[in-house]
Motif scaffolding. Sequence first.
Motif, PDB file in Angstrom:
ATOM      1  N   GLY B  77      -1.806   4.865   0.207  1.00 34.47           N
ATOM      2  CA  GLY B  77      -2.519   5.852  -0.584  1.00 34.47           C
ATOM      3  C   GLY B  77      -2.942   7.075   0.221  1.00 34.47           C
ATOM      4  O   GLY B  77      -2.742   8.210  -0.215  1.00 34.47           O
ATOM      5  N   ALA B  78      -3.495   6.847   1.407  1.00 34.07           N
ATOM      6  CA  ALA B  78      -3.980   7.966   2.217  1.00 34.07           C
ATOM      7  C   ALA B  78      -2.816   8.819   2.697  1.00 34.07           C
ATOM      8  O   ALA B  78      -2.883  10.054   2.670  1.00 34.07           O
ATOM      9  CB  ALA B  78      -4.774   7.440   3.410  1.00 34.07           C
ATOM     10  N   GLY B 123      -6.875   3.683  -4.018  1.00 34.16           N
ATOM     11  CA  GLY B 123      -6.445   3.965  -2.651  1.00 34.16           C
ATOM     12  C   GLY B 123      -6.213   5.446  -2.400  1.00 34.16           C
ATOM     13  O   GLY B 123      -6.722   6.012  -1.430  1.00 34.16           O
ATOM     14  N   THR B 124      -5.464   6.087  -3.294  1.00 35.27           N
ATOM     15  CA  THR B 124      -5.167   7.504  -3.099  1.00 35.27           C
ATOM     16  C   THR B 124      -6.434   8.339  -3.217  1.00 35.27           C
ATOM     17  O   THR B 124      -6.670   9.248  -2.414  1.00 35.27           O
ATOM     18  CB  THR B 124      -4.128   7.966  -4.139  1.00 35.27           C
ATOM     19  OG1 THR B 124      -3.067   7.028  -4.162  1.00 35.27           O
ATOM     20  CG2 THR B 124      -3.577   9.324  -3.789  1.00 35.27           C
ATOM     21  N   ALA B 126      -9.558   7.429  -2.696  1.00 33.03           N
ATOM     22  CA  ALA B 126     -10.428   7.212  -1.534  1.00 33.03           C
ATOM     23  C   ALA B 126      -9.884   7.943  -0.317  1.00 33.03           C
ATOM     24  O   ALA B 126     -10.621   8.672   0.368  1.00 33.03           O
ATOM     25  CB  ALA B 126     -10.537   5.710  -1.252  1.00 33.03           C
ATOM     26  N   GLY B 127      -8.581   7.796  -0.071  1.00 39.44           N
ATOM     27  CA  GLY B 127      -7.980   8.456   1.076  1.00 39.44           C
ATOM     28  C   GLY B 127      -8.123   9.963   0.994  1.00 39.44           C
ATOM     29  O   GLY B 127      -8.459  10.630   1.978  1.00 39.44           O
ATOM     30  N   ASN B 156      -9.189   3.898   2.694  1.00 42.63           N
ATOM     31  CA  ASN B 156      -8.298   3.640   1.550  1.00 42.63           C
ATOM     32  C   ASN B 156      -7.995   2.152   1.437  1.00 42.63           C
ATOM     33  O   ASN B 156      -8.085   1.557   0.363  1.00 42.63           O
ATOM     34  CB  ASN B 156      -7.046   4.521   1.741  1.00 42.63           C
ATOM     35  CG  ASN B 156      -5.739   3.851   1.378  1.00 42.63           C
ATOM     36  OD1 ASN B 156      -5.628   3.223   0.332  1.00 42.63           O
ATOM     37  ND2 ASN B 156      -4.761   3.971   2.235  1.00 42.63           N
ATOM     38  N   THR B 157      -7.682   1.508   2.564  1.00 42.66           N
ATOM     39  CA  THR B 157      -7.318   0.093   2.531  1.00 42.66           C
ATOM     40  C   THR B 157      -8.494  -0.780   2.105  1.00 42.66           C
ATOM     41  O   THR B 157      -8.361  -1.657   1.249  1.00 42.66           O
ATOM     42  CB  THR B 157      -6.835  -0.353   3.924  1.00 42.66           C
ATOM     43  OG1 THR B 157      -5.938   0.633   4.418  1.00 42.66           O
ATOM     44  CG2 THR B 157      -6.154  -1.672   3.862  1.00 42.66           C
ATOM     45  N   ALA B 160      -9.380  -0.221  -1.609  1.00 41.59           N
ATOM     46  CA  ALA B 160      -8.377  -0.828  -2.479  1.00 41.59           C
ATOM     47  C   ALA B 160      -8.584  -2.343  -2.543  1.00 41.59           C
ATOM     48  O   ALA B 160      -8.452  -2.950  -3.607  1.00 41.59           O
ATOM     49  CB  ALA B 160      -6.976  -0.497  -1.986  1.00 41.59           C
TER      50      ALA B 160
END
Lengths: 246, 235
Positions: B77-78, B123-124, B126-127, B156-157, B160
Amino acid sequence: MQPFHRPGDTPVHRLPAQVKIVTALVFVLCVVATRRTEFLAFGLYFAVLAGVWTVARIPPVWLAKRALIETPFVILALALPFVAGGPTVDVLGVAVSEQGTLAGWNILAKGTLGVLVSLTLAATTSPRDLIVGLQRLRVPAMVITIATLMLRYLEVIAAEARRMRTARICRGHDPRFLWQVGATARGIGTLFVRSYERGERVHLAMVSRGWAGAMPDDPRPVGRSAWLLGLVPAAVAAAVLVGVSL
Amino acid sequence: MSTSVAMHMSDGLLNATTSMLFIGVAVVGLAVAASRARATLDDRTAPMAGLVAAFLFATQMINFPVLPGVSGHLLGGALAAILVGPWVGALCVSIVLVVQALVFADGGITALGANITNMALIGTAAGFLVALALRGIAQRGRVGLVSVAFIAAVVNTVLASLGFVVEFAMGGETSFPLGAVAATVVGVHGLIGIGEGVITALTVGAVAAVRPDLVYLLRGTQRPLELRTAEGVAA
Protein backbone atom coordinates in the motif's frame (compact mmCIF):
# COMPACT_ATOMS: atom_id res chain seq x y z
CA MET A 1 5.89 -20.92 -12.12
CA GLN A 2 3.52 -23.54 -13.45
CA PRO A 3 1.03 -22.29 -16.02
CA PHE A 4 -2.47 -22.08 -14.63
CA HIS A 5 -4.16 -22.00 -18.02
CA ARG A 6 -4.76 -25.28 -19.79
CA PRO A 7 -5.69 -24.56 -23.41
CA GLY A 8 -8.43 -26.73 -24.82
CA ASP A 9 -11.57 -26.79 -26.90
CA THR A 10 -14.21 -28.26 -24.61
CA PRO A 11 -17.68 -26.82 -23.94
CA VAL A 12 -16.29 -25.31 -20.70
CA HIS A 13 -13.41 -23.63 -22.56
CA ARG A 14 -15.80 -22.26 -25.18
CA LEU A 15 -18.16 -20.61 -22.67
CA PRO A 16 -17.86 -16.80 -22.61
CA ALA A 17 -15.52 -15.65 -19.84
CA GLN A 18 -18.09 -13.42 -18.12
CA VAL A 19 -20.45 -16.41 -17.70
CA LYS A 20 -17.67 -18.40 -16.05
CA ILE A 21 -16.68 -15.54 -13.73
CA VAL A 22 -20.27 -15.08 -12.53
CA THR A 23 -20.70 -18.85 -12.08
CA ALA A 24 -17.48 -19.15 -10.07
CA LEU A 25 -18.51 -16.24 -7.81
CA VAL A 26 -21.99 -17.65 -7.14
CA PHE A 27 -20.60 -21.15 -6.55
CA VAL A 28 -18.04 -19.98 -3.98
CA LEU A 29 -20.62 -17.77 -2.24
CA CYS A 30 -22.86 -20.86 -1.86
CA VAL A 31 -19.94 -22.87 -0.44
CA VAL A 32 -19.08 -20.20 2.13
CA ALA A 33 -22.72 -19.75 3.18
CA THR A 34 -23.06 -23.50 3.96
CA ARG A 35 -23.06 -24.50 7.66
CA ARG A 36 -19.87 -26.33 8.52
CA THR A 37 -21.64 -29.41 9.87
CA GLU A 38 -23.41 -30.12 6.54
CA PHE A 39 -20.80 -32.64 5.43
CA LEU A 40 -22.99 -34.05 2.63
CA ALA A 41 -23.28 -30.60 1.02
CA PHE A 42 -19.50 -30.26 0.73
CA GLY A 43 -19.36 -33.69 -0.92
CA LEU A 44 -22.03 -32.60 -3.41
CA TYR A 45 -20.12 -29.37 -4.21
CA PHE A 46 -17.03 -31.44 -4.89
CA ALA A 47 -19.05 -33.76 -7.13
CA VAL A 48 -20.28 -30.78 -9.17
CA LEU A 49 -16.69 -29.60 -9.63
CA ALA A 50 -15.58 -33.10 -10.60
CA GLY A 51 -18.31 -33.08 -13.24
CA VAL A 52 -16.98 -29.79 -14.65
CA TRP A 53 -13.44 -31.23 -14.75
CA THR A 54 -14.70 -34.26 -16.69
CA VAL A 55 -16.36 -32.03 -19.29
CA ALA A 56 -13.31 -29.72 -19.44
CA ARG A 57 -10.91 -32.71 -19.55
CA ILE A 58 -8.75 -31.49 -16.68
CA PRO A 59 -6.83 -34.37 -15.04
CA PRO A 60 -7.20 -34.39 -11.21
CA VAL A 61 -3.40 -34.71 -10.80
CA TRP A 62 -2.89 -31.49 -12.79
CA LEU A 63 -5.26 -29.72 -10.40
CA ALA A 64 -3.84 -31.32 -7.27
CA LYS A 65 -0.33 -30.06 -8.05
CA ARG A 66 -1.55 -26.49 -8.40
CA ALA A 67 -3.84 -26.72 -5.38
CA LEU A 68 -0.70 -26.98 -3.21
CA ILE A 69 -0.79 -23.16 -3.14
CA GLU A 70 -3.29 -23.69 -0.34
CA THR A 71 -0.80 -25.48 1.96
CA PRO A 72 -0.26 -22.58 4.42
CA PHE A 73 -4.00 -22.48 5.12
CA VAL A 74 -4.14 -26.23 5.66
CA ILE A 75 -1.41 -25.96 8.29
CA LEU A 76 -3.61 -23.48 10.17
CA ALA A 77 -6.58 -25.83 9.89
CA LEU A 78 -4.54 -28.76 11.24
CA ALA A 79 -3.34 -26.70 14.21
CA LEU A 80 -6.81 -25.54 15.25
CA PRO A 81 -7.92 -28.75 17.05
CA PHE A 82 -4.94 -28.42 19.39
CA VAL A 83 -4.88 -24.69 20.12
CA ALA A 84 -8.57 -23.81 20.43
CA GLY A 85 -10.34 -23.97 23.79
CA GLY A 86 -13.72 -25.43 24.81
CA PRO A 87 -14.88 -29.01 25.46
CA THR A 88 -12.58 -31.73 24.15
CA VAL A 89 -13.08 -35.14 22.58
CA ASP A 90 -10.60 -38.01 22.40
CA VAL A 91 -9.37 -38.95 18.94
CA LEU A 92 -6.90 -41.89 18.90
CA GLY A 93 -6.11 -41.16 22.54
CA VAL A 94 -5.35 -37.47 21.95
CA ALA A 95 -7.62 -34.84 23.46
CA VAL A 96 -8.63 -32.34 20.80
CA SER A 97 -10.94 -29.36 21.06
CA GLU A 98 -14.35 -30.09 19.55
CA GLN A 99 -14.87 -26.49 18.41
CA GLY A 100 -11.32 -26.35 17.12
CA THR A 101 -11.75 -29.51 15.03
CA LEU A 102 -14.93 -28.16 13.47
CA ALA A 103 -13.29 -24.78 12.85
CA GLY A 104 -10.32 -26.46 11.21
CA TRP A 105 -12.59 -28.57 9.03
CA ASN A 106 -14.52 -25.42 8.08
CA ILE A 107 -11.40 -23.64 6.82
CA LEU A 108 -10.05 -26.78 5.15
CA ALA A 109 -13.25 -27.66 3.28
CA LYS A 110 -14.23 -24.15 2.19
CA GLY A 111 -10.66 -23.10 1.40
CA THR A 112 -10.04 -26.22 -0.71
CA LEU A 113 -13.30 -25.82 -2.63
CA GLY A 114 -12.52 -22.12 -3.21
CA VAL A 115 -9.04 -22.90 -4.54
CA LEU A 116 -10.43 -25.62 -6.81
CA VAL A 117 -13.09 -23.26 -8.22
CA SER A 118 -10.48 -20.57 -8.97
CA LEU A 119 -8.17 -23.16 -10.53
CA THR A 120 -10.98 -24.47 -12.71
CA LEU A 121 -11.77 -20.93 -13.88
CA ALA A 122 -8.12 -20.18 -14.59
CA ALA A 123 -7.53 -23.53 -16.30
CA THR A 124 -10.36 -23.05 -18.78
CA THR A 125 -10.00 -19.30 -19.40
CA SER A 126 -6.87 -17.57 -20.69
CA PRO A 127 -5.72 -14.42 -18.81
CA ARG A 128 -6.66 -12.33 -21.85
CA ASP A 129 -10.18 -13.77 -21.90
CA LEU A 130 -10.55 -13.15 -18.16
CA ILE A 131 -9.84 -9.45 -18.79
CA VAL A 132 -12.29 -9.34 -21.71
CA GLY A 133 -14.81 -11.04 -19.41
CA LEU A 134 -14.39 -8.37 -16.74
CA GLN A 135 -14.69 -5.74 -19.50
CA ARG A 136 -18.03 -7.23 -20.58
CA LEU A 137 -19.17 -7.23 -16.96
CA ARG A 138 -18.84 -3.40 -17.09
CA VAL A 139 -15.73 -3.16 -14.92
CA PRO A 140 -14.44 0.45 -15.34
CA ALA A 141 -12.11 0.98 -18.31
CA MET A 142 -9.34 2.36 -16.10
CA VAL A 143 -9.27 -0.82 -14.03
CA ILE A 144 -9.06 -2.87 -17.24
CA THR A 145 -6.16 -0.69 -18.44
CA ILE A 146 -4.17 -1.25 -15.25
CA ALA A 147 -4.96 -4.96 -15.21
CA THR A 148 -3.95 -5.43 -18.85
CA LEU A 149 -0.67 -3.57 -18.35
CA MET A 150 -0.03 -5.55 -15.17
CA LEU A 151 -0.33 -8.91 -16.93
CA ARG A 152 1.97 -7.63 -19.72
CA TYR A 153 4.55 -6.22 -17.30
CA LEU A 154 4.83 -9.45 -15.31
CA GLU A 155 6.71 -10.88 -18.29
CA VAL A 156 8.77 -7.69 -18.58
CA ILE A 157 9.84 -7.86 -14.93
CA ALA A 158 10.73 -11.55 -15.22
CA ALA A 159 12.77 -10.92 -18.38
CA GLU A 160 14.62 -7.94 -16.85
CA ALA A 161 15.37 -9.99 -13.71
CA ARG A 162 16.88 -12.72 -15.91
CA ARG A 163 18.99 -10.19 -17.80
CA MET A 164 20.27 -8.65 -14.56
CA ARG A 165 21.14 -12.11 -13.26
CA THR A 166 23.05 -12.89 -16.45
CA ALA A 167 24.88 -9.57 -16.11
CA ARG A 168 25.87 -10.41 -12.51
CA ILE A 169 27.18 -13.83 -13.56
CA CYS A 170 29.20 -12.21 -16.36
CA ARG A 171 30.86 -10.02 -13.73
CA GLY A 172 31.95 -12.96 -11.64
CA HIS A 173 28.94 -13.41 -9.34
CA ASP A 174 28.40 -17.00 -8.29
CA PRO A 175 24.67 -17.46 -7.71
CA ARG A 176 23.81 -20.26 -5.34
CA PHE A 177 20.34 -21.04 -4.11
CA LEU A 178 20.09 -18.68 -1.11
CA TRP A 179 23.06 -16.39 -1.64
CA GLN A 180 21.62 -14.80 -4.73
CA VAL A 181 18.69 -13.52 -2.65
CA GLY A 182 20.91 -10.77 -1.21
CA ALA A 183 22.07 -9.59 -4.61
CA THR A 184 18.54 -9.70 -5.97
CA ALA A 185 17.23 -7.70 -3.01
CA ARG A 186 19.89 -5.01 -3.43
CA GLY A 187 19.05 -4.75 -7.10
CA ILE A 188 15.28 -4.55 -6.60
CA GLY A 189 15.12 -0.78 -7.10
CA THR A 190 17.17 -1.02 -10.29
CA LEU A 191 14.93 -3.81 -11.51
CA PHE A 192 11.92 -1.55 -10.99
CA VAL A 193 13.41 1.38 -12.93
CA ARG A 194 14.63 -0.84 -15.77
CA SER A 195 11.24 -2.54 -16.05
CA TYR A 196 9.48 0.83 -16.03
CA GLU A 197 11.62 2.30 -18.76
CA ARG A 198 11.15 -0.75 -20.96
CA GLY A 199 7.42 -0.80 -20.19
CA GLU A 200 7.16 2.90 -21.00
CA ARG A 201 8.69 2.33 -24.44
CA VAL A 202 6.27 -0.53 -25.08
CA HIS A 203 3.34 1.55 -23.87
CA LEU A 204 4.18 4.51 -26.08
CA ALA A 205 4.54 2.14 -29.03
CA MET A 206 1.10 0.68 -28.25
CA VAL A 207 -0.47 4.15 -27.92
CA SER A 208 1.06 5.29 -31.20
CA ARG A 209 -0.53 2.26 -32.86
CA GLY A 210 -3.98 3.20 -31.62
CA TRP A 211 -4.37 1.40 -28.29
CA ALA A 212 -6.86 3.32 -26.13
CA GLY A 213 -6.96 1.17 -23.00
CA ALA A 214 -9.50 -1.50 -23.93
CA MET A 215 -8.93 -4.98 -25.31
CA PRO A 216 -10.36 -5.63 -28.78
CA ASP A 217 -13.61 -7.44 -28.24
CA ASP A 218 -16.18 -9.36 -30.19
CA PRO A 219 -19.28 -7.14 -30.09
CA ARG A 220 -21.71 -10.03 -30.59
CA PRO A 221 -23.97 -10.44 -27.55
CA VAL A 222 -23.86 -13.70 -25.62
CA GLY A 223 -26.89 -15.89 -26.23
CA ARG A 224 -29.24 -16.99 -23.49
CA SER A 225 -28.27 -20.63 -24.01
CA ALA A 226 -24.63 -19.90 -23.06
CA TRP A 227 -25.76 -18.28 -19.82
CA LEU A 228 -28.19 -21.12 -19.05
CA LEU A 229 -25.53 -23.76 -19.73
CA GLY A 230 -22.77 -21.93 -17.90
CA LEU A 231 -24.84 -21.24 -14.81
CA VAL A 232 -25.72 -24.94 -14.29
CA PRO A 233 -22.96 -25.56 -11.67
CA ALA A 234 -23.95 -22.39 -9.80
CA ALA A 235 -27.62 -23.40 -9.90
CA VAL A 236 -26.83 -26.87 -8.55
CA ALA A 237 -24.72 -25.33 -5.76
CA ALA A 238 -27.56 -22.94 -4.89
CA ALA A 239 -30.02 -25.86 -4.84
CA VAL A 240 -27.72 -27.79 -2.48
CA LEU A 241 -27.42 -24.76 -0.21
CA VAL A 242 -31.20 -24.27 -0.08
CA GLY A 243 -31.69 -28.03 0.40
CA VAL A 244 -29.45 -28.31 3.47
CA SER A 245 -30.60 -25.03 5.00
CA LEU A 246 -34.25 -26.11 5.14
CA MET B 1 -1.47 -20.31 12.62
CA SER B 2 0.68 -17.28 12.06
CA THR B 3 1.66 -18.63 8.67
CA SER B 4 -1.83 -17.98 7.45
CA VAL B 5 -2.42 -14.55 8.96
CA ALA B 6 0.65 -13.33 7.13
CA MET B 7 -1.06 -14.15 3.85
CA HIS B 8 -4.40 -13.23 2.35
CA MET B 9 -7.50 -14.43 4.10
CA SER B 10 -9.05 -17.50 2.50
CA ASP B 11 -12.69 -18.41 1.97
CA GLY B 12 -14.46 -19.50 5.12
CA LEU B 13 -12.28 -17.58 7.57
CA LEU B 14 -15.02 -14.98 7.99
CA ASN B 15 -18.74 -15.74 8.03
CA ALA B 16 -20.99 -14.80 5.11
CA THR B 17 -22.52 -11.68 6.71
CA THR B 18 -19.15 -10.14 7.48
CA SER B 19 -17.80 -11.11 4.04
CA MET B 20 -20.73 -9.39 2.33
CA LEU B 21 -20.40 -6.31 4.57
CA PHE B 22 -16.75 -5.85 3.62
CA ILE B 23 -17.43 -6.53 -0.06
CA GLY B 24 -19.78 -3.54 0.23
CA VAL B 25 -17.09 -1.46 1.97
CA ALA B 26 -14.57 -2.41 -0.73
CA VAL B 27 -16.96 -1.60 -3.61
CA VAL B 28 -17.77 1.85 -2.20
CA GLY B 29 -14.11 2.58 -1.47
CA LEU B 30 -13.01 1.50 -4.93
CA ALA B 31 -15.76 3.52 -6.61
CA VAL B 32 -14.47 6.64 -4.83
CA ALA B 33 -10.87 5.78 -5.71
CA ALA B 34 -11.79 5.16 -9.37
CA SER B 35 -13.60 8.47 -9.72
CA ARG B 36 -10.69 10.37 -8.19
CA ALA B 37 -8.03 8.39 -10.07
CA ARG B 38 -9.42 9.26 -13.49
CA ALA B 39 -7.94 12.76 -13.24
CA THR B 40 -4.41 11.53 -12.55
CA LEU B 41 -4.08 8.68 -15.05
CA ASP B 42 -2.46 9.74 -18.32
CA ASP B 43 -0.03 8.30 -20.87
CA ARG B 44 2.87 8.55 -18.46
CA THR B 45 1.19 7.34 -15.29
CA ALA B 46 -0.80 4.46 -16.85
CA PRO B 47 2.31 2.33 -17.45
CA MET B 48 3.55 3.32 -13.99
CA ALA B 49 0.30 2.08 -12.44
CA GLY B 50 0.54 -1.13 -14.44
CA LEU B 51 4.13 -1.64 -13.42
CA VAL B 52 3.42 -0.96 -9.74
CA ALA B 53 0.65 -3.56 -9.91
CA ALA B 54 2.89 -6.09 -11.67
CA PHE B 55 5.71 -5.39 -9.22
CA LEU B 56 3.43 -5.91 -6.21
CA PHE B 57 2.09 -9.05 -7.83
CA ALA B 58 5.58 -10.47 -8.32
CA THR B 59 6.83 -9.50 -4.86
CA GLN B 60 3.70 -10.82 -3.13
CA MET B 61 4.55 -14.24 -4.52
CA ILE B 62 7.87 -14.15 -2.63
CA ASN B 63 7.43 -14.83 1.05
CA PHE B 64 10.29 -13.74 3.25
CA PRO B 65 10.90 -15.45 6.60
CA VAL B 66 9.94 -13.37 9.64
CA LEU B 67 10.21 -15.86 12.50
CA PRO B 68 10.84 -19.60 12.36
CA GLY B 69 7.79 -21.04 10.63
CA VAL B 70 6.28 -17.65 9.90
CA SER B 71 6.63 -15.87 6.60
CA GLY B 72 5.25 -12.64 5.30
CA HIS B 73 4.99 -10.87 2.00
CA LEU B 74 4.79 -7.33 0.75
CA LEU B 75 1.38 -5.64 1.11
CA GLY B 76 2.44 -2.73 -1.04
CA GLY B 77 0.00 0.00 0.00
CA ALA B 78 2.68 2.52 0.95
CA LEU B 79 4.79 1.77 -2.13
CA ALA B 80 1.82 2.27 -4.44
CA ALA B 81 0.69 5.44 -2.63
CA ILE B 82 4.13 7.09 -2.80
CA LEU B 83 4.74 6.19 -6.46
CA VAL B 84 1.32 6.68 -8.07
CA GLY B 85 -0.76 8.43 -5.41
CA PRO B 86 -3.47 7.13 -3.09
CA TRP B 87 -6.32 6.78 -5.60
CA VAL B 88 -4.48 4.96 -8.38
CA GLY B 89 -2.50 3.12 -5.68
CA ALA B 90 -5.62 1.69 -4.05
CA LEU B 91 -6.79 0.51 -7.48
CA CYS B 92 -3.42 -1.13 -8.19
CA VAL B 93 -3.39 -3.10 -4.95
CA SER B 94 -7.03 -4.14 -5.45
CA ILE B 95 -6.37 -5.36 -8.99
CA VAL B 96 -3.45 -7.43 -7.71
CA LEU B 97 -5.71 -9.01 -5.08
CA VAL B 98 -8.54 -9.70 -7.55
CA VAL B 99 -6.26 -11.31 -10.13
CA GLN B 100 -4.56 -13.39 -7.44
CA ALA B 101 -7.92 -14.63 -6.21
CA LEU B 102 -9.29 -15.36 -9.69
CA VAL B 103 -6.22 -16.73 -11.47
CA PHE B 104 -3.83 -17.98 -8.81
CA ALA B 105 -6.31 -19.00 -6.13
CA ASP B 106 -4.41 -16.97 -3.54
CA GLY B 107 -6.91 -15.57 -1.05
CA GLY B 108 -10.58 -16.48 -1.18
CA ILE B 109 -13.05 -14.93 -3.60
CA THR B 110 -15.56 -14.07 -0.88
CA ALA B 111 -12.79 -12.80 1.39
CA LEU B 112 -11.81 -10.34 -1.36
CA GLY B 113 -13.85 -7.55 0.19
CA ALA B 114 -12.04 -7.85 3.50
CA ASN B 115 -8.64 -8.30 1.83
CA ILE B 116 -9.20 -5.21 -0.34
CA THR B 117 -10.42 -3.21 2.66
CA ASN B 118 -7.27 -4.09 4.62
CA MET B 119 -4.51 -4.01 2.05
CA ALA B 120 -5.82 -1.65 -0.64
CA LEU B 121 -7.96 0.86 1.29
CA ILE B 122 -6.56 0.93 4.86
CA GLY B 123 -2.99 0.15 3.78
CA THR B 124 -2.78 2.71 0.99
CA ALA B 125 -4.56 5.41 3.00
CA ALA B 126 -2.31 4.86 6.03
CA GLY B 127 0.85 4.81 3.94
CA PHE B 128 -0.14 7.94 2.05
CA LEU B 129 -1.22 9.94 5.10
CA VAL B 130 2.08 9.18 6.84
CA ALA B 131 4.02 10.11 3.71
CA LEU B 132 1.98 13.29 3.31
CA ALA B 133 2.53 14.30 6.92
CA LEU B 134 6.28 13.81 6.54
CA ARG B 135 6.40 15.33 3.05
CA GLY B 136 8.68 18.14 4.20
CA ILE B 137 11.32 15.62 5.28
CA ALA B 138 10.87 13.57 2.09
CA GLN B 139 11.55 16.58 -0.13
CA ARG B 140 14.76 17.47 1.69
CA GLY B 141 16.81 14.80 0.00
CA ARG B 142 17.42 11.15 -0.67
CA VAL B 143 17.89 10.11 2.98
CA GLY B 144 14.70 11.91 3.96
CA LEU B 145 12.66 10.30 1.18
CA VAL B 146 13.97 6.81 1.92
CA SER B 147 13.25 7.15 5.66
CA VAL B 148 9.73 8.44 4.98
CA ALA B 149 9.10 5.50 2.64
CA PHE B 150 10.29 3.10 5.35
CA ILE B 151 8.07 4.62 8.08
CA ALA B 152 5.03 4.80 5.79
CA ALA B 153 5.45 1.12 4.90
CA VAL B 154 5.70 0.02 8.55
CA VAL B 155 2.58 2.00 9.54
CA ASN B 156 0.71 0.68 6.47
CA THR B 157 1.46 -2.93 7.43
CA VAL B 158 0.49 -2.61 11.08
CA LEU B 159 -2.75 -0.72 10.34
CA ALA B 160 -3.73 -3.21 7.64
CA SER B 161 -3.27 -6.04 10.16
CA LEU B 162 -5.45 -4.15 12.65
CA GLY B 163 -8.13 -4.17 9.94
CA PHE B 164 -7.91 -7.95 9.94
CA VAL B 165 -8.30 -8.04 13.74
CA VAL B 166 -11.49 -5.95 13.51
CA GLU B 167 -12.92 -8.23 10.80
CA PHE B 168 -11.98 -11.34 12.74
CA ALA B 169 -13.69 -9.93 15.85
CA MET B 170 -16.85 -9.29 13.82
CA GLY B 171 -17.16 -12.55 11.95
CA GLY B 172 -14.34 -14.95 12.66
CA GLU B 173 -14.08 -18.21 14.58
CA THR B 174 -15.35 -17.53 18.08
CA SER B 175 -13.36 -20.44 19.51
CA PHE B 176 -10.19 -18.34 19.25
CA PRO B 177 -9.35 -15.96 22.08
CA LEU B 178 -9.45 -12.56 20.36
CA GLY B 179 -6.71 -11.01 22.46
CA ALA B 180 -4.22 -13.72 21.50
CA VAL B 181 -5.16 -13.45 17.82
CA ALA B 182 -4.75 -9.67 17.90
CA ALA B 183 -1.38 -9.89 19.65
CA THR B 184 -0.05 -12.50 17.22
CA VAL B 185 -1.34 -10.77 14.10
CA VAL B 186 -0.12 -7.31 15.05
CA GLY B 187 3.19 -8.64 16.37
CA VAL B 188 3.91 -10.64 13.22
CA HIS B 189 2.96 -7.70 11.03
CA GLY B 190 5.24 -5.40 12.99
CA LEU B 191 8.08 -7.67 11.85
CA ILE B 192 6.72 -7.98 8.30
CA GLY B 193 6.56 -4.18 8.30
CA ILE B 194 10.34 -4.00 8.64
CA GLY B 195 10.80 -6.20 5.53
CA GLU B 196 8.12 -4.21 3.75
CA GLY B 197 9.82 -0.97 4.80
CA VAL B 198 13.18 -2.09 3.42
CA ILE B 199 11.73 -3.09 0.03
CA THR B 200 9.62 0.08 -0.18
CA ALA B 201 12.59 2.30 0.74
CA LEU B 202 14.90 0.58 -1.79
CA THR B 203 12.38 0.85 -4.60
CA VAL B 204 11.31 4.44 -3.94
CA GLY B 205 14.96 5.47 -3.51
CA ALA B 206 15.95 3.93 -6.83
CA VAL B 207 13.04 5.46 -8.74
CA ALA B 208 13.62 8.90 -7.20
CA ALA B 209 17.32 8.76 -8.09
CA VAL B 210 16.69 8.11 -11.79
CA ARG B 211 13.21 9.44 -12.52
CA PRO B 212 12.05 11.81 -9.75
CA ASP B 213 9.30 12.99 -12.10
CA LEU B 214 7.58 9.62 -11.62
CA VAL B 215 7.30 9.81 -7.81
CA TYR B 216 3.83 11.10 -6.91
CA LEU B 217 4.96 12.36 -3.51
CA LEU B 218 7.61 14.58 -5.10
CA ARG B 219 5.27 16.17 -7.65
CA GLY B 220 5.45 19.92 -7.87
CA THR B 221 8.87 20.10 -6.24
CA GLN B 222 11.03 20.02 -9.36
CA ARG B 223 12.81 23.27 -9.99
CA PRO B 224 12.11 24.70 -13.43
CA LEU B 225 14.88 24.15 -15.92
CA GLU B 226 17.50 26.89 -15.84
CA LEU B 227 19.39 27.79 -18.98
CA ARG B 228 22.86 28.98 -18.08
CA THR B 229 24.87 30.76 -20.72
CA ALA B 230 28.22 32.50 -20.58
CA GLU B 231 26.42 35.74 -19.69
CA GLY B 232 24.61 34.23 -16.75
CA VAL B 233 21.18 32.73 -16.18
CA ALA B 234 18.82 33.21 -19.12
CA ALA B 235 15.08 33.49 -18.69
